[in-house]
Scaffold this motif. Structure first.
Motif, PDB file in Angstrom:
ATOM      1  N   GLU A   1      -8.650  14.457  17.638  1.00 17.77           N
ATOM      2  CA  GLU A   1      -9.691  13.470  17.366  1.00 17.77           C
ATOM      3  C   GLU A   1      -9.542  12.282  18.321  1.00 17.77           C
ATOM      4  OE1 GLU A   1     -12.135  13.732  15.206  1.00 17.77           O
ATOM      5  OE2 GLU A   1     -12.933  11.720  15.600  1.00 17.77           O
ATOM      6  N   GLY A   2     -10.633  11.932  18.977  1.00 19.99           N
ATOM      7  CA  GLY A   2     -10.592  10.759  19.844  1.00 19.99           C
ATOM      8  C   GLY A   2     -10.238  11.063  21.277  1.00 19.99           C
ATOM      9  N   LEU A   3      -9.947  12.297  21.581  1.00 22.90           N
ATOM     10  CA  LEU A   3      -9.647  12.633  22.972  1.00 22.90           C
ATOM     11  C   LEU A   3     -10.899  13.229  23.604  1.00 22.90           C
ATOM     12  CD1 LEU A   3      -7.581  12.863  25.271  1.00 22.90           C
ATOM     13  CD2 LEU A   3      -7.109  15.180  24.477  1.00 22.90           C
ATOM     14  N   ASN A   4     -11.473  12.463  24.518  1.00 19.75           N
ATOM     15  CA  ASN A   4     -12.697  12.903  25.179  1.00 19.75           C
ATOM     16  C   ASN A   4     -12.350  13.320  26.606  1.00 19.75           C
ATOM     17  OD1 ASN A   4     -13.815  12.012  22.841  1.00 19.75           O
ATOM     18  ND2 ASN A   4     -14.647  10.115  23.743  1.00 19.75           N
TER      19      ASN A   4
ATOM     20  N   TYR B   1      -8.817   8.420  25.518  1.00 23.13           N
ATOM     21  CA  TYR B   1      -8.292   8.543  24.154  1.00 23.13           C
ATOM     22  C   TYR B   1      -8.608   7.281  23.370  1.00 23.13           C
ATOM     23  CZ  TYR B   1      -5.189   9.290  20.221  1.00 23.13           C
ATOM     24  OH  TYR B   1      -4.713   9.444  18.956  1.00 23.13           O
ATOM     25  N   GLN B   2      -9.375   7.451  22.333  1.00 26.22           N
ATOM     26  CA  GLN B   2      -9.718   6.367  21.407  1.00 26.22           C
ATOM     27  C   GLN B   2     -10.321   5.165  22.109  1.00 26.22           C
ATOM     28  OE1 GLN B   2      -9.823   6.980  18.437  1.00 26.22           O
ATOM     29  NE2 GLN B   2      -8.096   8.131  17.641  1.00 26.22           N
TER      30      GLN B   2
ATOM     31  N   PHE C   1      -7.164   5.712  29.210  1.00 21.84           N
ATOM     32  CA  PHE C   1      -7.961   6.571  30.078  1.00 21.84           C
ATOM     33  C   PHE C   1      -7.114   7.075  31.238  1.00 21.84           C
ATOM     34  CE2 PHE C   1     -10.623   3.340  28.186  1.00 21.84           C
ATOM     35  CZ  PHE C   1     -11.693   4.058  27.692  1.00 21.84           C
ATOM     36  N   LEU C   2      -7.384   8.331  31.582  1.00 18.47           N
ATOM     37  CA  LEU C   2      -6.705   8.919  32.736  1.00 18.47           C
ATOM     38  C   LEU C   2      -7.735   9.667  33.557  1.00 18.47           C
ATOM     39  CD1 LEU C   2      -4.076   9.837  34.269  1.00 18.47           C
ATOM     40  CD2 LEU C   2      -4.091  11.840  32.764  1.00 18.47           C
ATOM     41  N   GLU C   3      -7.659   9.499  34.876  1.00 21.66           N
ATOM     42  CA  GLU C   3      -8.591  10.200  35.746  1.00 21.66           C
ATOM     43  C   GLU C   3      -7.814  10.828  36.895  1.00 21.66           C
ATOM     44  OE1 GLU C   3     -12.629   8.495  36.516  1.00 21.66           O
ATOM     45  OE2 GLU C   3     -11.776   8.288  38.517  1.00 21.66           O
ATOM     46  N   LEU C   4      -7.989  12.129  37.065  1.00 24.05           N
ATOM     47  CA  LEU C   4      -7.318  12.842  38.152  1.00 24.05           C
ATOM     48  C   LEU C   4      -8.386  13.402  39.077  1.00 24.05           C
ATOM     49  CD1 LEU C   4      -4.767  14.873  35.984  1.00 24.05           C
ATOM     50  CD2 LEU C   4      -4.310  12.797  37.315  1.00 24.05           C
TER      51      LEU C   4
END
Lengths: 493, 1040
Positions: free
Chosen positions: B528-531, B592-593, B597-600
């Motif tokens: 939940e909350g991980l887009n 996440y929530q 944020f992470l971007e690769l």
């Protein structure tokens, strides 16, 4: 179903992108603008023009002013005229005319001609390479030579001593200029698969003339070092005299010819007559006084005066060297005449001449005791110069008869040498570098300091300072390098 | 690699087939939580897709085909963005909270991807179109000056259309272009600068971004670091400027016509103050051909003099003789837009026209833009959009440069020379001037010109399809092509080409790009909350140029400006290039929530310009951002918002075309005064001649790389009344493809090779505050930006400590890279100094002794720059005032050295009759070889002093370029609705604006913001170029 169709359709551009890939980027990086290889006939004119620009361009503005043929009315010549020159000068000559113009393209010419054994081209290239290197070392002293022109191998070539350049140095792997000329002469003797024609702007492909030019170059090189190395000079001069093959008529002069169209004209035509810089040069009052020592006695006037300089006004309009003040209208100025520049820029640029050969042999007969009669050779030199300038035989005879002090060598060897070099100086009108070489070598002609002279210590320059680019790029160059008042190796007095 | 990626895509596409779900229409109203008022124009985005809508004037919206598990993102300027899961609702009324401004906005990132600002792990800065329009400035780049952190923008001069240099976060490539990639509506847009003449003394053509009409711009987003721009590939390693033009998307179904008109006048600015006590001549004597003002004092016995033409004229000062060369310029700009439609179907027609007459006689810059664009979203999930723009730009300029040009002469006008009051040409059309080797500046302006007409078309077509609610496929094709047809005229008698010269110089450039982009998006992935969203793309790129040049020399008929007038054409040339690139890219974004944020990102390029063995290269980036205020519920009235971010990226760059081989080219000799160009004609023969090119090729080149780290912090303070965006970056460029200099005695000038290392470190700060906001509507916003960048060349090549930058340079004034120094320092000859650092004096002359070559004498890089924008608004009235400053950095000025060494400058007229002593010491060599230094006591004349201090090629031509400037002022008044309610007009606003109204340069006596060679890697040189201008005018805008 409708949706499915769309999805298939979407795959099309995707497939196109991928499928196109294999040939899309490969093999399109070949330069359509510049060839990777060329033939000897298109390299020869390039290199010959480079040698002519080296001798006849900015260095000739410098030489013509410093040797008082001309005076500097503005710009760089005005600085030269008060003996100011430094490493900001002659960068273009070093980079674009000498090393990056003539020399590297002689090198490429040799490489291209060697591939199909075109010895006629390699022979010319080696002789002219030696000639052009002699300009470099005579102007700057110690210069890159044995490691030069090998950009892939040595990006920062060492500096070879002038002594090694002229004499060779086996330990350092340095071939002497003499040996380089000899190698070229040997190539000219060998069979060649092809020979130049019109692209040889000097002799039109006459190989015999090139041999004579090669041996005459040997005389010039020997003459240049003769004060420092009299024995070697004597040996080389005797070698040439024994061979008995050298420039012995004005028609055989090593002249680089130019054309009359914009973009084809000789350097001095632009610099002295045509381009905006032309109003930076005016005839020197001092040289006028040499050629016309008496305003009242026309028999004393050298008949070459009217051939060497223009006279747009009633009389010659000149300027004293170093003068600073208002000048007469430029339209009236006396400038180099068509003898130097051609009527419309054709030149020629005279690199080796018959009169030069005669004066060299006169000097060496007098000083080194080589075969020949100094007086005969001296008269031959003056006569050759006058004929070259277009003076009628009768006028030559009349002038020599009326001016025994000029025509006849008298006094001590030193005084006779002064006469020879002074006449050689007059004959070299239009080629300041050769006259500057002789002046540095011998101290003749006697020149007095310019008005407002500055320089490093008020004296006439005896070399050019290394160009700043080389100091920046090559740690082999000393920084600070020798200034313009420090003598070269062969300049002994 | 290729095959594997292709296979992956197929899997993605096939996966999509069965996914069909029940969609619905969602409607609702958006209001403000502060006062309950309805909010028109709120953006509603279906998260993970490019679909969305906006609220109408009553705050209502309606969105069709909304999947059940969709999230709607509501965003509006000045409010916090909200993200709401639709669930089974069909009516969704939303209240937006104010004060989260700037911090939660949708921003357009690389490849047109829209992202929530808070998710970005790298720095971007956006500028709205309305701060570029109506600013007395027709060039977009100039209008951006002072408004961006981390960005250095320098105009070449005030000549109409003169190019403008832009670098983001410093210089990262020794040799390649350091201009950022320009993207206009997804179109890779050429900002090339094509030169017809040598840049040392040519006129100043425009960089092609000047073809964009500032009035058409909706917004600009600046992607500063490689991490932000990596999806665009190699060319964005210097950052990217993403321009979005206006559309009909926000028209809410209406049709609106907007008309803008503005008129500005221009005056020359920043000329030096000159003395008016001494006239033409040298050493106190009048000399009628002298370019100096070292002549006799006015008011003395000399009252009349004779000119070179033999006329007797008064000997007196002409105080405005130089200033009066310039005229008053004007800029008339008109634009007309029709925008219509809504978020589903819309179109725009935009027409703009700019007519500028420069302050320099005979110069102009005229531009006409016509744009048509539109989009349509079909009910079946297909979206089609496209735009096409035609531009015609006409520019006319006058060459500059040392010596034989108008500007080369304007610094050499004696104070007693009546420059404007007397005729400048005779009956034959030849120049009348004091200097026999040069021409009157007005003659030059009218007889030596460069005219150009650019016809340019650029556009895009994009087709997208929502395969499923979580998968979108789109293809975008873009094209940008122009032809710049130039004509260079140097009439018979021109100083540099006395026989005259004409050139027909045609620049053709065409670029095509195709991008296939597949995006997949899934919320609540695994937990939940991980887009998550994934983007895969493929780019094909082709760039072609052609530049044929007819050079016609030796003209015959005066005034006949056709190449047939010439008799020599041998200098004519042709140059063509083609390069291609195939790229594959992908990006995985995780959130996440909404606080982590992470971007690769990764991209593989295959370039045609590298050797086959080395032409495929991969580069990645990673970015992370974290919002602790949300994660730990730290929000307070003091700290409203905090975000920390970090990114790392590496970007590869290919070579320019055709660097792999050593080649031959037609030979030429001589400088501009004594030139031959092969083929030459000798007698009856025409002789071709080729020479080896002065560059040694390299068949084993590999790509160069830029590696970048960035750390950033965003803070919202005092309920977001103030916000801070702080970034620190550190980039290192390695393996540079560089034409490294070699000793000229090699026969060559440069050798292409992979060498070196260069580092840029910098700090950028943007501070937004609202110091005053009153209940009556008065508001004062203050925006400060600050930039400090340190560049250092860490390595060049083995044994090489300095190497000139590729480009044109005067001998002894070489813009270079030097080990341990910042990029672009000027290497020249420095005065010789004693061990104590004092100048050495020649005891014979009292002048400086000859200097040392190869020394760094100027550093054009500023220490720091800053811009301060104040916006005041009260009801319909708004006032914007922009100050900026550049601290430190040097300018190498021919103009200044000329004016001073020739006795024109004001300071040279002071105490001129007094002898002077140059500062320095005299070296004495003692008998034991040791050296002592005694202070210089040799008196010299004022002329020798000022001339001896240094002319063109000396360190005395270097000045500190620190400057404070009132860059821009704009006052605007929008008529209230009550006044125009009964008219057909929707809005009317009038305004006045001004640019460059005031500057203060403490260490220079002219305007230091000039850059003769224009956009490019060579900076900090004033080589007798055109001066700057001051502009001001009025504007009017109305809609109906």
């Amino acid at each position: 179903m409708k949706v499915l169709n769309y999805k298939k359709f979407l795959l099309v551009p995707l497939m196109l992108s991928i499928g196109a890939c294999s040939n899309f980027v490969d093999d399109i990086n070949l330069d359509p603008n510049k060839p990777t290889a060329v033939t000897p006939p298109v390299l020869l004119p390039t290199a010959l023009a480079g040698s002519a620009f080296a001798n006849n361009g900015e260095l000739n503005r410098f030489g013509s002013v410093v040797m008082n043929y001309l005076a500097g009315a503005g710009g760089s010549p005005a600085a030269y005229d008060i003996f100011n020159t430094n490493g900001a000068d002659f960068g273009n000559q070093w980079r674009f005319d000498i090393y990056g113009g003539a020399l590297v393209n002689y090198q490429k010419l040799i490489e291209a001609a060697d591939q199909n054994n075109a010895k006629a081209y390699t022979g010319i290239a080696k002789i002219m390479k030696a000639y052009t290197f002699s300009i470099a070392t005579d102007v700057w002293g110690d210069v890159p030579y044995s490691q030069a022109l090998k950009g892939e191998e040595f990006i920062q070539p060492r500096i070879d001593k002038q002594e090694d350049i002229y004499k060779g140095n086996q330990a350092l792997g340095i071939q002497s200029l003499f040996d380089l000329v000899r190698e070229g002469l040997a190539d000219l003797e060998a069979a060649s698969t092809s020979k130049p024609a019109a692209e040889d702007m000097v002799y039109g492909g006459n190989m015999d003339n090139w041999k004579r030019a090669g041996y005459t170059l040997m005389l010039k090189l020997a003459n240049t070092i003769s004060r420092k190395e009299p024995q070697l000079a004597t040996q080389v001069i005797n070698e040439v005299l024994t061979k008995n093959l050298y420039i012995n008529s004005n028609a055989l002069d090593l002249n680089v010819k130019f054309g009359s169209n914009v973009g084809s004209t000789s350097p001095m035509w632009n610099l002295a007559i045509f381009a905006s810089f032309s109003n930076e040069l005016i005839m020197s009052t001092r040289f006028l006084n040499v050629l016309r020592p008496s305003a009242t006695d026309p028999t004393k006037t050298d008949p070459r005066l009217a051939k060497f300089f223009t006279k747009p006004a009633a009389d010659y309009v000149t300027m004293d060297n170093g003068f600073r003040g208002t000048l007469p209208p430029t339209a009236t100025w006396s400038r180099y005449a068509p003898y130097v520049t051609g009527t419309s820029g054709e030149g020629p640029v005279r690199l080796l001449t018959n009169f030069q050969r005669a004066f060299i042999l006169a000097e060496s007969a007098l000083i080194l005791g080589t075969p020949g009669n100094p007086q005969t050779l001296y008269t031959e030199g003056i006569t050759a110069s006058m004929k070259l300038a277009g003076v009628a035989d009768a006028d030559i005879a009349a002038y020599l008869a009326a001016n025994p002090a000029v025509a006849t060598l008298t006094g001590t060897k030193e005084q006779q040498l002064e006469q020879i070099i002074t006449q050689k100086w007059i004959a070299w009108t239009g080629n300041g570098l050769e006259a500057w070489n002789d002046w540095r070598r011998t101290g003749y002609p006697r020149l007095t300091a310019s008005q407002n002279a500055v320089g490093i210590d008020g004296t006439r320059p005896v070399r050019a300072a290394y160009i700043t680019q080389e100091i920046e790029r090559n740690p082999a160059f000393p920084n600070p390098g020798p200034q313009s008042n420090e003598k070269l190796w062969w300049d002994v007095d | 690699m290729r095959k594997r990626l292709a296979g992956f895509w197929l899997v993605c596409v096939l996966f999509a087939l069965p996914a069909l779900a029940q969609d619905r229409t969602v409607t609702g109203k958006v209001t403000s939580s502060d006062d309950g008022s309805t909010l028109p124009g709120v953006s509603i985005q279906l998260k993970g897709t490019s679909r969305g809508t906006t609220t109408d004037s009553d705050g209502n919206y309606s969105l069709t085909n909304v999947p059940a598990d969709a999230r709607l993102v509501f965003s509006f300027i000045g409010t916090a963005t909200q993200e709401i899961v639709v669930g089974n609702q069909s009516t969704l009324n939303v209240q937006l909270k104010s004060d989260a401004s700037q911090l939660s906005e949708v921003v357009v990132t690389a490849q047109g991807i829209e992202r929530d600002r808070r998710s970005l792990g790298y720095s971007t800065q956006d500028v709205r179109g309305d701060v570029l329009a109506q600013r007395s400035e027709p060039n977009v780049l100039n209008a951006l000056q002072g408004k961006l952190a981390g960005v250095n923008i320098t105009g070449a001069s005030g000549a109409p259309g003169a190019s403008t240099n832009i670098n983001i976060r410093g210089i990262t490539s020794f040799n390649g272009s350091n201009q950022p990639l320009i993207v206009v509506d997804g179109i890779i847009f050429s900002n090339d600068l094509n030169q017809t003449e040598n840049t040392l003394f040519g006129s100043q053509p425009a960089n092609r971004l000047a073809d964009v009409n500032p009035e058409s711009i909706e917004s600009i987003n600046v992607l500063k670091g490689p991490a932000a721009a990596v999806l665009y590939g190699s060319r964005a390693s210097a950052g990217a400027i993403v321009i979005t033009t206006k559309t009909g998307r926000n028209m809410k179904g209406k049709t609106e016509v907007t008309v803008n008109s503005s008129y500005n006048i221009q005056n020359v600015s920043g000329l030096a103050k000159l003395q008016n006590d001494y006239g033409q001549g040298t050493q106190n004597n009048f000399v009628n051909t002298s370019g100096n003002s070292w002549g006799p004092k006015f008011g003395g016995p000399l009252t009349q003099v004779v000119t070179l033409q033999g006329e007797t004229v008064p000997y007196q000062a002409y105080p405005n003789n130089v200033k009066d060369f310039y005229r008053q310029g004007s800029i008339l700009q008109n634009s007309f837009n029709i925008a219509s439609g809504d978020e589903r179907r819309n179109f725009i027609l935009a027409i703009g026209n700019t007519l500028q007459n420069g302050v320099i006689p005979n110069t102009k810059f005229n531009r006409t833009n016509v744009q048509v664009g539109g989009e349509s979203r079909l009910n079946n999930g297909i979206k089609v959009n496209g735009t096409v723009t035609y531009v015609q730009t006409v520019q006319q300029g006058v060459p500059g440069g040392n010596g034989g040009s108008a500007f080369g002469q304007l610094t050499r006008i004696p104070r007693s020379y009546d420059l404007i009051g007397r005729p400048y040409q005779n009956a034959l059309g030849r120049s009348i001037y004091y200097n026999p080797t040069q021409n009157h500046p007005l003659w030059s302006a009218y007889n030596e010109t460069l005219q150009g007409q650019v016809d340019r078309v650029f556009g895009n077509i994009q087709i997208g399809y929502d395969v499923t609610k979580w998968l979108n496929v789109s293809y975008r094709a873009t094209a940008d092509t122009y032809t710049d047809r130039r004509k260079f005229v140097a009439a018979i008698g021109a100083a540099r080409t006395p026989a005259g010269e004409l050139r027909e110089d045609i620049f053709f450039r065409s670029e095509l790009n195709g991008d296939l982009i597949i995006t997949a998006q899934k919320d609540n992935l695994f937990l939940e909350g991980l887009n998550a969203s994934l983007l895969l793309g493929n780019n094909i790129n082709q760039r072609k140029t052609q530049n044929p040049t007819i050079i016609s020399q030796q003209l015959t008929i005066p005034g006949f400006e056709n190449v047939s007038n010439g008799s020599v054409f041998s200098a004519s040339t042709e140059s063509s290039t083609m390069r291609r690139l195939m790229g594959y890219y992908g990006q995985l974004s995780l959130g996440y929530q909404n606080y982590l944020f992470l971007e690769l990102t990764g991209r593989v390029d295959k370039s045609s310009t590298l050797p086959k063995a080395n032409n495929t290269y991969f580069y990645p980036s990673a970015a992370v951002s974290f919002v602790p205020t949300d994660a730990f519920k730290l929000n307070s009235n003091v700290l409203s918002y905090a975000k920390v971010r970090a990114s790392i990226a590496r970007v590869g760059r290919d070579a320019d075309p055709y660097l792999l081989n050593s080649v031959f080219e037609p030979a030429a000799y001589g400088n501009n005064a004594a030139q031959i160009t092969f083929p030459i004609s000798v007698g009856t023969a025409s002789l071709p001649g080729f020479r080896i090119d002065d560059r040694i090729g390299n068949s084993s080149l590999t790509p160069e790389f830029v590696r970048s780290y960035e750390f950033g912090l965003n803070l919202g303070l005092f309920r977001n009344r103030a916000s801070i965006d702080l970034a620190y970056f550190d980039t290192r460029s390695t393996n540079q493809i560089f034409n490294v200099s070699v000793s000229n005695s090699t026969g060559y000038d440069t050798r292409t090779t992979n060498v070196g290392s260069m580092r840029n470190r910098g700090i950028e700060l943007v501070l937004n505050t609202t110091p005053v906001r009153l209940a009556n509507g008065f508001k004062w916003d203050l925006i400060l930006n600050f930039t400090r960048i340190r560049n250092k060349v860490e390595e060049i090549a083995p044994g090489v400590t300095q190497s000139p930058i590729t480009g044109n340079a005067f001998i002894g004034i070489n813009p270079s890279i030097v080990l341990g120094q910042p990029y672009g320092v000027i290497v020249g000859t420095a005065n010789a100094r004693s061990p104590q650092g004092e100048y050495l004096i020649n005891p014979n002359t009292g002048q400086f002794v000859p200097g040392l070559a190869g020394q760094v004498i100027a550093n054009p890089n500023p220490d720091w720059t800053a811009g301060l924008t104040n916006n005041f608004s009260y009801k319909g009235l708004s006032l914007s005032v922009l100050f900026d400053t550049r601290q430190g950095g040097d300018l190498y000025s021919f103009s200044a050295a000329d004016l001073r060494s020739q006795g024109h400058l004001k300071v040279t007229g002071i105490d001129r009759d007094q002898p002077r002593i140059l500062p320095g010491v005299i070296e004495v060599t003692n008998t034991d070889g040791s050296k002592t230094y005694t202070p210089n006591n040799i008196q010299i004349s004022a002329q020798n002093y000022w001339a001896g201090l240094g002319g063109l090629a000396s360190e005395a031509a270097v000045f500190d370029a620190t400057v404070y400037r009132l860059r821009e002022v704009a006052l605007n008044y929008s008529l209230p609705g009550s006044l125009i309610g009964k008219t057909p007009f929707g809005a009317i606003s009038v305004g006045v604006s001004g640019r460059n109204l005031f500057f203060y340069a403490p260490n220079f006596f002219m305007d230091p913001e000039v850059n003769t060679q224009g956009a490019g890697n060579i900076q900090g040189l004033d080589l007798n170029g055109a001066p700057n201008t001051r502009n001001y005018g009025v504007n009017l805008r109305f809609t109906f």
